[in-house]
Design a protein around this motif. Structure first.
Motif, PDB file in Angstrom:
ATOM      1  N   SER A 131     -10.817 -30.861  18.804  1.00 35.71           N
ATOM      2  CA  SER A 131     -11.539 -30.139  19.848  1.00 35.71           C
ATOM      3  C   SER A 131     -12.706 -31.036  20.235  1.00 35.71           C
ATOM      4  O   SER A 131     -13.050 -31.963  19.499  1.00 35.71           O
ATOM      5  CB  SER A 131     -12.061 -28.804  19.306  1.00 35.71           C
ATOM      6  OG  SER A 131     -13.007 -29.048  18.280  1.00 35.71           O
ATOM      7  N   LYS A 223      -6.028 -24.802  19.841  1.00 40.88           N
ATOM      8  CA  LYS A 223      -7.066 -24.874  20.850  1.00 40.88           C
ATOM      9  C   LYS A 223      -7.970 -23.680  20.583  1.00 40.88           C
ATOM     10  O   LYS A 223      -7.487 -22.609  20.228  1.00 40.88           O
ATOM     11  CB  LYS A 223      -6.381 -24.720  22.198  1.00 40.88           C
ATOM     12  CG  LYS A 223      -7.180 -25.187  23.356  1.00 40.88           C
ATOM     13  CD  LYS A 223      -6.271 -25.197  24.572  1.00 40.88           C
ATOM     14  CE  LYS A 223      -6.877 -26.004  25.673  1.00 40.88           C
ATOM     15  NZ  LYS A 223      -5.950 -26.162  26.781  1.00 40.88           N
ATOM     16  N   SER A 224      -9.252 -23.847  20.758  1.00 43.90           N
ATOM     17  CA  SER A 224     -10.143 -22.732  20.491  1.00 43.90           C
ATOM     18  C   SER A 224      -9.763 -21.550  21.377  1.00 43.90           C
ATOM     19  O   SER A 224      -9.558 -21.706  22.583  1.00 43.90           O
ATOM     20  CB  SER A 224     -11.578 -23.159  20.769  1.00 43.90           C
ATOM     21  OG  SER A 224     -12.351 -22.023  21.050  1.00 43.90           O
ATOM     22  N   ASN A 227     -11.720 -21.356  24.575  1.00 43.51           N
ATOM     23  CA  ASN A 227     -11.290 -22.206  25.689  1.00 43.51           C
ATOM     24  C   ASN A 227     -10.060 -21.646  26.384  1.00 43.51           C
ATOM     25  O   ASN A 227      -9.958 -21.672  27.609  1.00 43.51           O
ATOM     26  CB  ASN A 227     -10.980 -23.612  25.176  1.00 43.51           C
ATOM     27  CG  ASN A 227     -12.243 -24.315  24.736  1.00 43.51           C
ATOM     28  OD1 ASN A 227     -13.347 -23.854  25.035  1.00 43.51           O
ATOM     29  ND2 ASN A 227     -12.090 -25.406  24.009  1.00 43.51           N
TER      30      ASN A 227
END
Ligand SMILES: [Zn+2]
Length: 717
Positions: A131, A223-224, A227
């Motif tokens: 990230s 992926k966060s 986001n």
């Protein structure tokens, strides 16, 4: 692109002297560290004598001439090393302009990779991560390490500083669903990662241990969720308050909030709101995002199938269960700061038709300790095990006894009570209503087998190749006055004796993972209540952290499923659904308190037990002790029709005439079906070569009921 300097190679000093010059005030010559120490000593003396004409702090001039304060650098190093500060904040606090640039962004959606450059005083360093945040931290770390190397300090590399045998939680844990990803996906991801190999290998040159252990395997990282949400829902809002809803700018900071509920973030997407809690704003925001994402994705049937394989509880319900237990505990502890301290929190929530609506908390408990050997009671007055899960289960038993009391209080004990959680069973006895489910929440993985793994070592999709894998699944015991567990195979005596324990032998208690595994076969009701109530199984287990589905499944049912056979009906192996709550808990390396707070919905006030004595803090026995449970049973067994059971030889069970003088262990034998199921369970563990279940000394259960004429109103609260 600026080529990062490799400070681990021998030409470092050449590179260094060419890009910086040492200021005249610092007397900065090699050997550096020695000089700096002497310099510091002088500096100290000088300040004492004539503070007014203090000489400038030791500093070095680098690149375009920025003066670095060596002491500030050293402090930054200490802070990063001790984990007190992230490299990014440590670097920021040096008071120099820091800029980060994303140089490269790639990788598949489920495993992105970023290369970020940090520019400080005309020098550039690169970092890499899954990230932007991770990459920034990596770059900041490389930068700090480089600057510190000048001052003779060495910033230990991250992988070496971390003890990889320690169970730790990661602030961005890998989604549990990833463990179920197909192998092909992982392979594809590995291929994609090869693209970023250059950046990776550059970093690895700064990590001496990586060569020792071979190249670091690409860590699958998602992926966060934040986001993902921003990408798909541009209008979304995150609103942060304190855990109880108090605005952050309020003059009064609420003090009574549980650690894990310090902050609350509401994620608002159009009309929908999703809550998350955490010990920091960042964790709360992440929790809210995770919760939102899970709910929004569950709504889309096409991907719900791939994300929610059978064996998983819906995220909405899991989060609700976790929130109910946490909120109940916070509410209870509002005016009791001392006892609100805890390590593990557990609870039991009951639902109707697995719905969020109408879910109610039945039990809440904290605790991580067991009774000390010298406090064992011959009268059933001490609670042996105050681990949160175990105490919560005893609180559930209080509720079940109270439910039975509802029937015992009727003229016709067989007449169904619509609002009760249990109903009369055919042929005698009672059972949990078929539309009711029991969900167990634990803030972390249960001790023992379910917690024996390193959460930072991912890629466990492959068959377990760990040389220690044969030790996995072993029965383990808690050790007296300790927090961890050891395999029973390493125990000296498999048979515990009363006099041995009194003499000083450690009292051993089976680990929570083993006890949960037992409940998945024998039910939560226990042998005594089994005379009246059919087995009651947990429908799901929700963890607040450290959920590794593979390890948890093995611990609670997987390790014996191939070995358990001929269980007498209605006993069977229950495989509870597993889930992790979105609001996760961080590992807190503090001393665990030696008390246990226990609450059952039968009473408004919780009890506080001293886990070492197994009694209340004033020395009185707890409502959870065997004596108290036995008294409830004695009251009910005379009023209710027992479950139909027969002995293994086929003769049916009849109650003895001398109930009042019955010993506790004799009463347990009135559930022969339960006893047979228990033997099958122990045999399964032995057949699987996982060790032998260790029992408490026999003398513990040889007591009579001392509360035969107790007032039911007091007994069943
Ligand atoms: Zn435990």
């Amino acid at each position: 692109m600026y080529k990062p300097i490799d400070f681990t190679s021998n030409d470092v000093f050449d590179v260094w002297t060419s890009v910086c010059d040492i200021t005249s005030t610092s007397d900065f010559v090699s050997p550096r560290s020695k000089m700096i120490k002497q310099k510091r000593k002088r500096e100290f003396l000088c300040t004492d004598v004539q503070p007014a004409i203090k000489r400038p702090a030791p500093s070095i001039r680098v690149g375009s001439g920025f003066k670095w304060n060596l002491q500030a650098l050293a402090h930054a190093a200490d802070a990063v090393q001790s984990g007190g500060k992230s490299p990014v904040s440590a670097l920021n606090e040096l008071g120099v302009r820091v800029t980060y640039t994303v140089l490269n962004q790639g990788g598949p959606a489920h495993c992105p990779s970023f290369t970020v450059a940090v520019n400080v005083a005309d020098m550039t360093f690169e970092g890499w991560g899954h990230s932007k945040r991770e990459a920034r931290a990596s770059a900041a770390r490389v930068c700090l390490a480089a600057l510190l190397a000048r001052a003779g300090h060495v910033l230990p590399d991250q992988t070496r500083a971390k003890d990889f045998t320690v169970d730790d939680t990661t602030p961005y844990p890998v989604s549990e669903f990833q463990c179920l990803e197909s192998k092909s996906k992982i392979e594809e991801q590995t291929k994609q990662n090869a693209v970023t190999e250059t950046a990776q290998s550059q970093i690895e040159r700064n990590l001496p241990t990586s060569s020792l252990f071979g190249a670091t395997a690409p860590t699958p990282a998602s992926k966060s969720p934040i986001n993902v949400l921003y990408e798909n829902h541009p209008g979304l809002l995150f609103i942060c308050t304190y855990g109880d809803g108090t605005p952050l700018d309020s003059a009064q900071v609420p003090l009574q909030l549980a650690h894990s509920m310090r902050f609350k973030v509401v994620c608002q997407i159009k009309e929908q709101k999703f809550e998350g809690y955490g010990s920091s704003k960042k964790l709360a925001k992440l929790a809210a995002a995770r919760s939102a994402l899970a709910v929004l994705e569950e709504g889309r049937a096409d991907i719900a199938d791939s994300l929610l394989p059978s064996g998983y509880l819906s995220q909405t319900l899991a989060d609700h269960i976790a929130n109910l237990v946490n909120s109940k505990f916070s509410e209870m502890m509002k005016n009791d700061v001392i006892h609100s301290k805890r390590k593990v929190l557990a609870g039991i929530v009951m639902t109707t038709d697995s719905k969020v609506d109408g879910a109610k908390v039945i039990a809440v408990a904290t605790g991580t300790k067991c009774v000390s050997g010298e406090h064992m009671s011959v009268r059933g007055r001490a609670v042996n095990d105050c681990h949160a899960e175990v105490a919560a289960r005893r609180c559930l038993q209080r509720h079940l006894y109270t439910q039975l009391l509802l029937y015992a209080s009727q003229k016709d004990p067989r007449k169904p009570i619509p609002e009760a959680d249990i109903e009369p069973a055919e042929g005698g006895g009672y059972r949990l209503r078929p539309d009711r489910q029991l969900h167990m929440y634990v803030s972390t993985a249960p001790c023992g087998d379910g917690r024996i793994f390193s959460p930072h070592e991912q890629l466990q999709h492959e068959p377990d190749r760990h040389p220690n894998r044969l030790a996995r699944g072993q029965l383990r015991t808690k050790i007296e006055s300790g927090e961890g567990t050891i395999p029973v195979k390493n125990c000296n005596s498999l048979l515990q004796t009363w006099d041995g324990v009194m003499q000083g032998e450690r009292l051993l208690t089976m680990s929570c993972s083993d006890k949960v595994a037992r409940w998945c076969v024998l039910g939560l009701q226990g042998s005594l209540m089994s005379t009246l109530l059919a087995p009651v199984y947990p429908t799901s287990i929700v963890l607040g952290s450290l959920l590794h589905p593979h390890h948890l499944y093995r611990a609670i049912c997987g390790r014996i499923e191939a070995y358990i056979s001929s269980l007498p009906p209605p006993y069977h192996l229950r495989r509870p659904l597993l889930a992790r709550a979105a609001s996760t808990e961080a590992r807190t390396p503090t001393r665990a308190p030696s008390f246990s707070v226990c609450w059952a919905c039968t009473n408004t006030a919780p009890e506080v037990l001293n886990a070492t004595t197994g009694k209340l803090e004033n020395g009185q026995p707890s409502l959870l002790c065997k004596q108290s449970m036995f008294a409830r049973w004695q009251y009910l067994i005379k009023k209710l029709p027992p479950l139909q059971q027969s002995h293994p030889d086929g003769t049916s069970v009849s109650l003895p005439n001398h109930l009042d003088t019955l010993l506790y262990n004799e009463a347990k034998l009135l559930s022969p079906t339960y006893q047979v199921a228990k033997d099958r369970l122990f045999q399964a563990f032995e057949k699987a070569k996982l060790g032998r279940w260790i029992k408490k000394p026999l003398e513990q259960d040889q007591f009579v009921c001392e509360l035969l004429s107790a007032d039911p109103a007091a007994l069943f609260t």
